[in-house]
Design a protein around this motif. Structure first.
Motif, PDB file in Angstrom:
ATOM      1  N   ARG A  66       5.911  -5.689 -19.154  1.00 58.79           N
ATOM      2  CA  ARG A  66       5.358  -4.337 -19.088  1.00 58.79           C
ATOM      3  C   ARG A  66       4.574  -4.185 -17.794  1.00 58.79           C
ATOM      4  NH1 ARG A  66       0.630  -4.155 -23.778  1.00 58.79           N
ATOM      5  NH2 ARG A  66      -0.598  -5.959 -23.059  1.00 58.79           N
ATOM      6  N   PHE A  67       4.585  -2.969 -17.307  1.00 69.37           N
ATOM      7  CA  PHE A  67       3.877  -2.657 -16.068  1.00 69.37           C
ATOM      8  C   PHE A  67       2.464  -2.225 -16.417  1.00 69.37           C
ATOM      9  CE2 PHE A  67       8.355  -2.250 -15.240  1.00 69.37           C
ATOM     10  CZ  PHE A  67       8.495  -2.959 -14.053  1.00 69.37           C
ATOM     11  N   THR A  68       1.507  -2.769 -15.690  1.00 72.44           N
ATOM     12  CA  THR A  68       0.098  -2.551 -16.008  1.00 72.44           C
ATOM     13  C   THR A  68      -0.639  -1.764 -14.931  1.00 72.44           C
ATOM     14  OG1 THR A  68      -0.356  -4.753 -15.099  1.00 72.44           O
ATOM     15  CG2 THR A  68      -0.078  -4.573 -17.482  1.00 72.44           C
ATOM     16  N   ARG A  69       0.004  -1.556 -13.774  1.00 71.74           N
ATOM     17  CA  ARG A  69      -0.688  -0.810 -12.717  1.00 71.74           C
ATOM     18  C   ARG A  69       0.318  -0.249 -11.729  1.00 71.74           C
ATOM     19  NH1 ARG A  69      -4.441  -4.544  -9.660  1.00 71.74           N
ATOM     20  NH2 ARG A  69      -2.669  -4.807  -8.255  1.00 71.74           N
ATOM     21  N   LEU A  70       0.051   0.954 -11.245  1.00 70.20           N
ATOM     22  CA  LEU A  70       0.816   1.574 -10.168  1.00 70.20           C
ATOM     23  C   LEU A  70      -0.068   1.835  -8.955  1.00 70.20           C
ATOM     24  CD1 LEU A  70       3.351   3.057  -9.020  1.00 70.20           C
ATOM     25  CD2 LEU A  70       2.504   5.119 -10.150  1.00 70.20           C
ATOM     26  N   VAL A  71      -1.297   2.291  -9.189  1.00 68.66           N
ATOM     27  CA  VAL A  71      -2.201   2.669  -8.107  1.00 68.66           C
ATOM     28  C   VAL A  71      -3.379   1.707  -8.034  1.00 68.66           C
ATOM     29  CG1 VAL A  71      -1.574   5.100  -8.350  1.00 68.66           C
ATOM     30  CG2 VAL A  71      -3.588   4.224  -9.544  1.00 68.66           C
ATOM     31  N   ASP A  72      -4.008   1.666  -6.866  1.00 71.15           N
ATOM     32  CA  ASP A  72      -5.219   0.864  -6.702  1.00 71.15           C
ATOM     33  C   ASP A  72      -6.313   1.448  -7.598  1.00 71.15           C
ATOM     34  OD1 ASP A  72      -8.003   0.541  -5.198  1.00 71.15           O
ATOM     35  OD2 ASP A  72      -6.726  -1.132  -4.595  1.00 71.15           O
ATOM     36  N   PRO A  73      -6.969   0.639  -8.418  1.00 66.55           N
ATOM     37  CA  PRO A  73      -7.951   1.173  -9.371  1.00 66.55           C
ATOM     38  C   PRO A  73      -9.174   1.788  -8.720  1.00 66.55           C
ATOM     39  CG  PRO A  73      -7.972  -1.239  -9.374  1.00 66.55           C
ATOM     40  CD  PRO A  73      -6.796  -0.823  -8.563  1.00 66.55           C
ATOM     41  N   VAL A  74      -9.439   1.456  -7.444  1.00 70.28           N
ATOM     42  CA  VAL A  74     -10.602   2.019  -6.756  1.00 70.28           C
ATOM     43  C   VAL A  74     -10.220   3.230  -5.916  1.00 70.28           C
ATOM     44  CG1 VAL A  74     -12.440   1.562  -5.086  1.00 70.28           C
ATOM     45  CG2 VAL A  74     -11.765  -0.223  -6.717  1.00 70.28           C
ATOM     46  N   GLY A  94       0.798  -1.219   0.000  1.00 70.12           N
ATOM     47  CA  GLY A  94       0.000   0.000   0.000  1.00 70.12           C
ATOM     48  C   GLY A  94       0.830   1.268   0.000  1.00 70.12           C
ATOM     49  N   PRO A  95       0.209   2.412   0.290  1.00 69.61           N
ATOM     50  CA  PRO A  95       0.860   3.710   0.087  1.00 69.61           C
ATOM     51  C   PRO A  95       2.137   3.934   0.881  1.00 69.61           C
ATOM     52  CG  PRO A  95      -1.204   3.953   1.305  1.00 69.61           C
ATOM     53  CD  PRO A  95      -1.177   2.560   0.782  1.00 69.61           C
ATOM     54  N   ASN A  96       2.255   3.373   2.089  1.00 70.05           N
ATOM     55  CA  ASN A  96       3.490   3.522   2.858  1.00 70.05           C
ATOM     56  C   ASN A  96       4.578   2.557   2.403  1.00 70.05           C
ATOM     57  OD1 ASN A  96       2.438   5.567   4.441  1.00 70.05           O
ATOM     58  ND2 ASN A  96       1.746   4.176   6.047  1.00 70.05           N
ATOM     59  N   GLN A  97       4.198   1.594   1.597  1.00 66.33           N
ATOM     60  CA  GLN A  97       5.119   0.621   1.015  1.00 66.33           C
ATOM     61  C   GLN A  97       6.079   0.052   2.064  1.00 66.33           C
ATOM     62  OE1 GLN A  97       6.647   2.077  -2.771  1.00 66.33           O
ATOM     63  NE2 GLN A  97       4.676   2.994  -3.254  1.00 66.33           N
ATOM     64  N   PRO A  98       5.537  -0.661   3.060  1.00 71.97           N
ATOM     65  CA  PRO A  98       6.367  -1.180   4.143  1.00 71.97           C
ATOM     66  C   PRO A  98       7.256  -2.351   3.753  1.00 71.97           C
ATOM     67  CG  PRO A  98       4.123  -1.969   4.378  1.00 71.97           C
ATOM     68  CD  PRO A  98       4.103  -0.969   3.255  1.00 71.97           C
ATOM     69  N   PRO A 119       1.385  -2.115  -7.319  1.00 68.08           N
ATOM     70  CA  PRO A 119       1.885  -2.354  -8.675  1.00 68.08           C
ATOM     71  C   PRO A 119       1.447  -3.698  -9.236  1.00 68.08           C
ATOM     72  CG  PRO A 119       3.609  -2.804  -7.085  1.00 68.08           C
ATOM     73  CD  PRO A 119       2.449  -2.238  -6.302  1.00 68.08           C
ATOM     74  N   GLN A 120       1.482  -3.753 -10.543  1.00 69.11           N
ATOM     75  CA  GLN A 120       1.202  -5.004 -11.243  1.00 69.11           C
ATOM     76  C   GLN A 120       1.986  -4.990 -12.550  1.00 69.11           C
ATOM     77  OE1 GLN A 120      -2.566  -5.863 -13.589  1.00 69.11           O
ATOM     78  NE2 GLN A 120      -2.971  -7.139 -11.784  1.00 69.11           N
TER      79      GLN A 120
END
Length: 362
Positions: free
Chosen positions: A338-346, A44-48, A353-354
């Motif tokens: 290839r990278f397909t996602r950085l942020v949560d789509p919702v 998530g956003p804090n990337q622990p 990431p994905q």
């Protein structure tokens, strides 16, 4: 804590016993993954978490990035790294006796040996004279072992100074604290002495080199801990990364970046491909590998796969859709990725990431 995640296909292979061998058949070789979609669990956003990825097996190894403090090199040299993902910094004292160091020796250091304090000087009335030195308080982000914050450990114990280490920050932004350390050698092993700065006694730990890994990782609380997989069992790692930010022609300062990707330097090669015209991810084949240029630097991917919205910009935070990568992994397999996602789509939160990838075969 370490978490290892396997995809359903790979787990099925394990369950089927395909790693076993018989007298008739001999050992079974598992073929590399042909294609997959992976969601690195950075948290998530804090990337622990730091997440190590092995493409050929679809295994991701997730490690809390505040799980360790120092990494001891297992090669021929005696080198020690700081935890870059927590923005740890170190500077040496003109003392070689750990017990002779007191809080008085570090008066005012919280106003300089700290990543936030360093950045804060940019907004003051005058930049401090020590600011150009700040780049030397962290390990060079290129991974060059000759330019670490802690100098090469000498064979003569008295030639190794005491260092003050700011352990950086936890994922929630809280401070991890400070330590005084002295590192020496005992034959082929390291000897670490560490304590809180005001302490009169210290703890000691001997660290043996391990040929299976590039580094042996140590936590001040837990001693030797597991972090990275074995040398050839990972290709890239998702992490928070402390880089050097240029602020003028001659000065760079430590600055932390999220959503950064490092590769297994010297073992993994990366080529970035611009998708344009007839060059597409879908259409790229093994026959085109000779048309791209590979790099083996640790930051060959880095932050080049994503865009972060800036004030006044019309760009949105997300992946670069016109870029993909060709990766030669530690087993010499070639993949397009290839990278397909950085942020949560919702929620739109970063830290989700994905990517997808496919084996290139002749």
């Amino acid at each position: 804590m370490i978490k290892i995640k396997r995809t359903p296909f790979y787990a099925a292979l394990l369950a089927a016993g395909l790693f076993s061998c018989t007298e008739d058949d001999g050992p079974v070789t598992i073929p590399p993954t042909e294609s997959a979609v992976m969601d690195p669990s950075v948290g998530g956003p804090n990337q622990p978490n730091q997440v190590f990825v092995d493409l050929s097996t679809e295994i991701q190894t997730s490690v809390a990035r505040n799980h360790w403090d120092l990494a001891f090199y297992t090669g021929s040299e005696f080198r020690v790294l700081l935890n870059n993902s927590t923005s740890a910094l170190a500077d040496e004292l003109a003392k070689t006796d750990l017990t002779a160091v007191s809080a008085e020796d570090t008066t005012g250091w919280d106003a300089r040996l700290d990543i936030d304090a360093i950045f804060g000087t940019l907004f003051g009335p005058q930049r401090p004279e020590w600011l150009p030195e700040a780049a030397t308080w962290m390990d060079d982000p290129s991974g060059d072992l000759s330019t670490t914050a802690i100098a090469s450990i000498k064979s003569n114990a008295d030639d190794n100074p005491v260092y003050i280490i700011n352990r950086g920050k936890n994922p929630d932004g809280s401070q991890r604290g400070w330590k005084k350390v002295k590192i020496t050698r005992n034959g082929s092993a390291y000897v670490l002495q560490h304590a809180n700065i005001g302490a009169e006694s210290f703890e000691q730990l001997t660290i043996q080199k391990n040929a299976d890994s590039d580094f042996v990782y140590v936590s001040f609380e837990d001693g030797i801990v597991s972090v990275a997989p074995s040398k050839t069992e990972w290709d890239m790692v998702f992490t928070v990364f402390t880089n050097l930010l240029p602020i003028d022609a001659s000065t760079r300062i430590p600055y932390a970046y999220k959503d950064y990707i490092l590769t297994n330097a010297g073992r993994v090669e990366v080529a970035q491909v611009q998708a344009e015209g007839d060059v597409t991810y879908e259409g790229f084949s093994h026959a085109q590998i000779s048309t791209v240029s590979f790099k083996s630097q640790v930051s060959a991917i880095g932050s080049g796969w994503r865009v972060v919205a800036q004030p006044g910009s019309d760009q949105q935070t997300g992946v670069k859709e016109d870029v993909f990568y060709i990766i030669k992994d530690t087993e010499s397999n070639y993949y397009k990725l290839r990278f397909t996602r950085l942020v949560d789509p919702v929620s739109g939160e970063r830290g989700h990431p994905q990517f997808q990838y496919q084996l290139l075969v002749p």
